[in-house]
Design a protein around this motif. Structure first.
Motif, PDB file in Angstrom:
ATOM      1  N   LEU A 228     -56.212 -21.383  65.808  1.00 21.42           N
ATOM      2  CA  LEU A 228     -57.488 -21.827  66.371  1.00 21.42           C
ATOM      3  C   LEU A 228     -58.169 -20.607  66.980  1.00 21.42           C
ATOM      4  CD1 LEU A 228     -59.389 -24.199  66.918  1.00 21.42           C
ATOM      5  CD2 LEU A 228     -58.229 -24.549  69.087  1.00 21.42           C
ATOM      6  N   LEU A 229     -59.339 -20.299  66.469  1.00 24.70           N
ATOM      7  CA  LEU A 229     -60.091 -19.121  66.909  1.00 24.70           C
ATOM      8  C   LEU A 229     -61.335 -19.566  67.661  1.00 24.70           C
ATOM      9  CD1 LEU A 229     -59.976 -17.217  63.473  1.00 24.70           C
ATOM     10  CD2 LEU A 229     -58.300 -17.114  65.329  1.00 24.70           C
ATOM     11  N   ASP A 230     -61.805 -18.697  68.548  1.00 27.19           N
ATOM     12  CA  ASP A 230     -62.919 -19.077  69.403  1.00 27.19           C
ATOM     13  C   ASP A 230     -63.759 -17.850  69.741  1.00 27.19           C
ATOM     14  OD1 ASP A 230     -64.485 -20.196  71.457  1.00 27.19           O
ATOM     15  OD2 ASP A 230     -62.976 -19.729  72.958  1.00 27.19           O
ATOM     16  N   ASP A 231     -65.071 -17.955  69.554  1.00 23.74           N
ATOM     17  CA  ASP A 231     -65.929 -16.825  69.947  1.00 23.74           C
ATOM     18  C   ASP A 231     -66.803 -17.184  71.144  1.00 23.74           C
ATOM     19  OD1 ASP A 231     -67.968 -18.408  68.952  1.00 23.74           O
ATOM     20  OD2 ASP A 231     -68.857 -16.843  67.710  1.00 23.74           O
ATOM     21  N   GLY A 232     -66.470 -18.256  71.820  1.00 26.63           N
ATOM     22  CA  GLY A 232     -67.244 -18.676  72.991  1.00 26.63           C
ATOM     23  C   GLY A 232     -68.265 -19.747  72.662  1.00 26.63           C
ATOM     24  N   MET A 233     -68.877 -19.654  71.486  1.00 27.43           N
ATOM     25  CA  MET A 233     -69.865 -20.649  71.095  1.00 27.43           C
ATOM     26  C   MET A 233     -69.295 -21.656  70.103  1.00 27.43           C
ATOM     27  SD  MET A 233     -72.588 -20.218  72.844  1.00 27.43           S
ATOM     28  CE  MET A 233     -73.661 -21.388  72.047  1.00 27.43           C
ATOM     29  N   THR A 234     -68.287 -21.239  69.353  1.00 28.16           N
ATOM     30  CA  THR A 234     -67.736 -22.141  68.346  1.00 28.16           C
ATOM     31  C   THR A 234     -66.236 -21.928  68.188  1.00 28.16           C
ATOM     32  OG1 THR A 234     -68.070 -22.955  66.090  1.00 28.16           O
ATOM     33  CG2 THR A 234     -68.132 -20.589  66.372  1.00 28.16           C
ATOM     34  N   LYS A 235     -65.558 -23.008  67.770  1.00 24.34           N
ATOM     35  CA  LYS A 235     -64.121 -22.919  67.514  1.00 24.34           C
ATOM     36  C   LYS A 235     -63.880 -23.099  66.012  1.00 24.34           C
ATOM     37  CE  LYS A 235     -63.362 -25.839  70.954  1.00 24.34           C
ATOM     38  NZ  LYS A 235     -62.763 -26.772  71.908  1.00 24.34           N
ATOM     39  N   ILE A 236     -62.987 -22.294  65.467  1.00 20.18           N
ATOM     40  CA  ILE A 236     -62.724 -22.343  64.030  1.00 20.18           C
ATOM     41  C   ILE A 236     -61.228 -22.508  63.790  1.00 20.18           C
ATOM     42  CG2 ILE A 236     -62.742 -20.935  61.923  1.00 20.18           C
ATOM     43  CD1 ILE A 236     -65.470 -19.859  62.896  1.00 20.18           C
ATOM     44  N   SER A 237     -60.885 -23.470  62.948  1.00 19.51           N
ATOM     45  CA  SER A 237     -59.486 -23.725  62.615  1.00 19.51           C
ATOM     46  C   SER A 237     -59.155 -23.105  61.268  1.00 19.51           C
ATOM     47  CB  SER A 237     -59.224 -25.235  62.535  1.00 19.51           C
ATOM     48  OG  SER A 237     -59.235 -25.801  63.820  1.00 19.51           O
ATOM     49  N   VAL A 238     -57.988 -22.446  61.206  1.00 20.69           N
ATOM     50  CA  VAL A 238     -57.541 -21.822  59.954  1.00 20.69           C
ATOM     51  C   VAL A 238     -56.164 -22.389  59.602  1.00 20.69           C
ATOM     52  CG1 VAL A 238     -57.020 -19.652  58.771  1.00 20.69           C
ATOM     53  CG2 VAL A 238     -58.785 -19.700  60.555  1.00 20.69           C
ATOM     54  N   TYR A 239     -56.027 -22.895  58.393  1.00 21.50           N
ATOM     55  CA  TYR A 239     -54.769 -23.473  57.925  1.00 21.50           C
ATOM     56  C   TYR A 239     -54.254 -22.682  56.730  1.00 21.50           C
ATOM     57  CZ  TYR A 239     -56.339 -27.556  60.568  1.00 21.50           C
ATOM     58  OH  TYR A 239     -56.782 -28.399  61.557  1.00 21.50           O
ATOM     59  N   VAL A 240     -52.938 -22.433  56.717  1.00 22.54           N
ATOM     60  CA  VAL A 240     -52.300 -21.835  55.540  1.00 22.54           C
ATOM     61  C   VAL A 240     -51.239 -22.834  55.094  1.00 22.54           C
ATOM     62  CG1 VAL A 240     -51.001 -19.889  54.631  1.00 22.54           C
ATOM     63  CG2 VAL A 240     -52.671 -19.515  56.466  1.00 22.54           C
ATOM     64  N   ALA A 241     -51.345 -23.286  53.878  1.00 20.06           N
ATOM     65  CA  ALA A 241     -50.445 -24.350  53.404  1.00 20.06           C
ATOM     66  C   ALA A 241     -49.991 -24.051  51.987  1.00 20.06           C
ATOM     67  CB  ALA A 241     -51.177 -25.688  53.452  1.00 20.06           C
ATOM     68  N   PRO A 242     -48.871 -24.661  51.579  1.00 17.01           N
ATOM     69  CA  PRO A 242     -48.457 -24.523  50.183  1.00 17.01           C
ATOM     70  C   PRO A 242     -49.553 -25.042  49.255  1.00 17.01           C
ATOM     71  CG  PRO A 242     -46.764 -25.607  51.489  1.00 17.01           C
ATOM     72  CD  PRO A 242     -47.966 -25.508  52.353  1.00 17.01           C
TER      73      PRO A 242
END
Lengths: 185, 320
Positions: free
Chosen positions: B249-263
């Protein structure tokens, strides 16, 4: 014989591309999953209404890809109401999968979203005065679609694809809500 | 004559630099005054949240009683869904279901996420500037812009009430189009109301906690776009099919972004999906894995983030 899945193994399962179906989860993991289920049940009213329209649109685009671009846009508008009705059905189907978990849980999740599908059609189109810098309110935002997305897929595959997208979106919504910034003095 | 011209030029340069820095400090002052007004004053507002073609009206009340910060939000159309805030606890309540509590110092669904971050935090990736004046909800409003420095993320437009400094409008903008809008219809500064006071007489369920997973995440970000921080990283199962994923879960203060790595497994996901609001979801294949990035950001930006994640033990970044 049942296997036991440790936290460490979760990542291994990811890398080994194994599934965890049929494996025993620890109490902690079960509780975590229960929370996911509950949160998922709670936000399902919000998420599907927003994604399946686009999937229906892709199908519509696939069917109409011989037509000119302008026609595609018109078709999208027509198909939106159809997609919405189909979406309600999808939500009902999906919600049954989690009804048991939701009903037995001491901790019950409520609908975090104000969306009420029964009322959506009654809400008038939102229009406000144009604002400066040339920005204007828009109705539906879609990114440019690649041809790859317009491939016609079977109904079964489409359903599986929708479920897979939903899984990601539920998890995203769940975590996006839970991690809030700390107060800054 | 030439000497005079040079002096004039230097004077003009100094003047413009001075006015720019003055404008910047004015923007900072307005932003911080807004944050104080949001958290430290008592008010009652009716607002619309609009996404795509849909607009939903809400009422939000905020105030203090016996040194407790109290707030309440409710949707005005359809079955009542109320959300309460008692200090650091946010409780969701619905007639048909039991309550859920989470730890938060504000109700997440009311004001945009970015308004609760400090100027310093946001200033890493965004610039602040003042706009013109307008009239909203019968009040004089001051426009305010939060613009990404890299021009690749969403831009935000904010209108603040000149009197109370409370937000009257907040837009998420991309390519000169408004993707989401928060619009106040009625605002009044009030003393604490009875419904808010009564929040203290209830016993609320404890906040749901996320147990930090002990499992290791075998993927990493060696770099992130400017302003982004990693606020969570783990491996967990997606609900439904118990699909295992590595997660950030990443955050730049204005927005949050989810990153998934899956098979990578069937069915394949579309390369990109745009939701009816400003949320995008992209899917790319790298190192034979399915990388899914979701968040309130343009799809190209999400793709850029998706290309930055890589296996910890990988010496090269091979893109399939």
């Amino acid at each position: 014989m049942t296997s036991h899945i440790s936290d460490e193994k979760l990542s291994a399962y990811t890398d080994d591309e194994a599934t965890v179906n049929g494996l025993t989860l620890t109490k902690e993991q079960r509780q975590t999953l229960m929370r996911y289920h509950l949160m998922k049940a709670s936000i399902q009213k919000q998420i599907p209404s927003k994604i399946e329209i686009d999937i229906a649109k892709n199908v519509a685009l696939a069917l109409s890809k011989e037509q000119v671009i302008k026609s595609k846009v018109v078709d999208l508008q027509k198909n939106r109401s159809f997609a919405w009705k189909r979406n309600v059905k999808q939500v009902v189907q999906f919600s049954t999968q989690f009804a048991v978990a939701a009903s037995v849980a001491a901790l019950c999740i409520v609908n975090l979203s104000p969306d009420d599908k029964n009322l959506v059609p009654q809400v008038p189109t939102f229009q406000t005065q144009p604002i400066f810098h040339g920005t204007t309110p828009v109705s539906l935002q879609t990114a440019p679609q690649s041809e790859q997305q317009y491939q016609v897929i079977s109904k079964e595959e489409q359903k599986m694809q929708e479920e897979k997208i939903n899984r990601y979106l539920y998890d995203y919504a769940f975590r996006e809500r839970l991690y809030q910034p700390e107060p800054e003095e | 004559m030439i000497r005079l011209t040079w002096k004039t030029l230097i004077f003009l340069l100094f003047s413009s630099w001075h006015s720019l820095s003055l404008a910047d400090s004015t923007a900072q002052t307005w932003f911080e005054q807004m944050q104080t007004a949001l958290k430290k004053t008592s008010y009652d507002m009716v607002f619309l949240k609009a996404q795509g073609q849909h607009a939903h009206p809400f009422r939000y009340r905020h105030g203090f009683y016996k040194n407790h910060e109290l707030a309440m939000s409710e949707n005005l159309n359809g079955p009542a869904i109320k959300t309460f805030q008692i200090d650091q606890l946010v409780v969701y309540s619905n007639i048909k279901q039991e309550m859920l509590s989470i730890n938060s110092h504000y109700i997440p669904e009311v004001f945009p996420y970015g308004l609760f971050h400090s100027w310093q935090r946001l200033n890493q990736a965004y610039t602040f500037s003042m706009g013109g004046k307008s009239r909203l909800a019968g009040r004089h409003a001051q426009a305010f812009f939060i613009t990404p420095k890299d021009n690749k993320r969403y831009r935000y437009q904010l209108y603040l009430d000149q009197d109370t400094k409370l937000p009257l409008q907040f837009d998420i903008v991309f390519n000169k189009q408004v993707l989401e809008r928060f619009l106040v219809l009625q605002l009044s500064k009030t003393s604490i109301s009875m419904p808010l006071k009564s929040l203290l007489s209830h016993t609320w369920p404890k906040a749901t906690e996320v147990i930090p997973p002990k499992s290791t995440n075998n993927w990493q970000f060696k770099q992130l776009p400017v302003g982004f921080k990693k606020i969570s990283a783990d491996s967990h199962l997606l609900a439904g099919k118990f699909q295992p994923v590595h997660y950030f879960l990443l955050d730049d203060g204005m927005t949050k972004i989810s990153v998934y790595v899956a098979p990578k497994e069937k069915p394949n996901l579309p390369a990109k999906i745009s939701l009816r609001n400003s949320i995008n979801m992209i899917n790319i294949t790298r190192h034979s894995k399915e990388i899914v990035v979701i968040g309130k950001a343009p799809d190209e930006f999400l793709k850029k983030i998706g290309m930055m994640v890589q296996p910890i033990h990988s010496n090269h970044d091979h893109v399939n």
